[in-house]
Scaffold this active site. Structure first.
Site, PDB file in Angstrom:
ATOM      1  N   ASP A  31       0.869  -1.170   0.000  1.00  0.00           N
ATOM      2  CA  ASP A  31       0.000   0.000   0.000  1.00  0.00           C
ATOM      3  C   ASP A  31       0.911   1.226   0.000  1.00  0.00           C
ATOM      4  O   ASP A  31       2.125   1.101   0.204  1.00  0.00           O
ATOM      5  CB  ASP A  31      -0.874  -0.039   1.256  1.00  0.00           C
ATOM      6  N   ASP A  33      -0.062   5.232   1.144  1.00  0.00           N
ATOM      7  CA  ASP A  33      -0.240   6.135   2.286  1.00  0.00           C
ATOM      8  C   ASP A  33      -0.390   5.335   3.573  1.00  0.00           C
ATOM      9  O   ASP A  33      -1.243   4.452   3.673  1.00  0.00           O
ATOM     10  CB  ASP A  33      -1.476   7.019   2.077  1.00  0.00           C
TER      11      ASP A  33
END
Length: 232
Positions: A31, A33
């Protein structure tokens, strides 16, 4: 409820001798953020305020539910917020060490995020200019996490049938659910706001800093044993 078999991968240490016949790790999906960079969770409040929705409503699902002619303006609202936030992106502690290690072991890396392309490229250009991530799945890919579709797309790009040879590293329930549904091992990067996910049934392993994965992968990945909840 079926018992979850703990996920395992063979040690990456070159001198390791495995007697367990654990599968070989094929790649790691990240991922962005809250995972590759420190979380900028304030963005979500600003996005919901701009869209006039509550915290209980998924931002992307809300935009997709709007009439087609209203969606471009709504997407622009959240893109502008992300574009402003990317100016203060800060890499996660241990980011460079983990990526250097994966590169040294020729482990493929990819990104699966609900962000749009520009903040991703900003992060990579500023903090990981020599480290290759491919493919990079962003918001333009449909459906987004928690659907496993993005991770399965990455697996297919790498010539794999499914995500069973992969690790998904993230910080949210969407990351854990998408990884589990794709057949990947899931690693939760712990923060102040996601500790409730430590014992979640979709979480295989928990780390507090990215470079903790170096020793884990060197010695052989071993997910935690998850005991199914008893039916009431």
């Amino acid at each position: 409820m079926a018992t979850h078999i703990p996920k395992r991968f063979a040690a990456l240490k070159e001198t390791a001798v495995s007697s367990t016949q654990a599968p070989v790790l094929k790649g790691v999906v990240f991922d962005m953020d809250g995972t590759l960079c420190l979380p900028q969770t304030y963005m979500f409040g600003e996005m919901r305020a701009a869209l006039g929705i509550s915290k209980a409503i998924d931002i992307l699902e809300h935009i997709e539910s709007l009439p087609a002619e209203e969606q471009p303006a709504a997407y622009n609202h959240i893109k502008n917020i992300e574009q402003e936030a990317m100016k203060s992106q800060t890499p996660q502690p241990g980011l460079s060490a983990l990526m250097s290690y994966l590169d040294s072991r020729n482990i493929r890396k990819a990104i699966c995020t609900r962000n749009f392309q520009l903040p991703v490229q900003n992060l990579l250009s500023n903090f990981l200019p020599t480290s290759l991530f491919h493919p990079i799945v962003t918001r333009d890919f449909k459906p987004p996490k928690p659907s496993p579709a993005g991770i399965l797309h990455i697996a297919k790009n790498w010539g794999l049938e499914d995500g069973s040879g992969l690790i998904m590293v993230g910080d949210s329930i969407d990351d854990m659910m998408a990884g589990r549904a794709a057949g990947a091992a899931t690693v939760l990067l712990l923060s102040d706001v996601n500790q409730h996910l430590m014992e979640h049934g979709a979480t295989d392993l928990v780390i507090r800093q990215l470079d903790e994965l170096v020793d884990i992968l060197e010695s052989g990945f071993q997910g935690r044993e998850i005991i199914p909840e008893k039916a009431v």
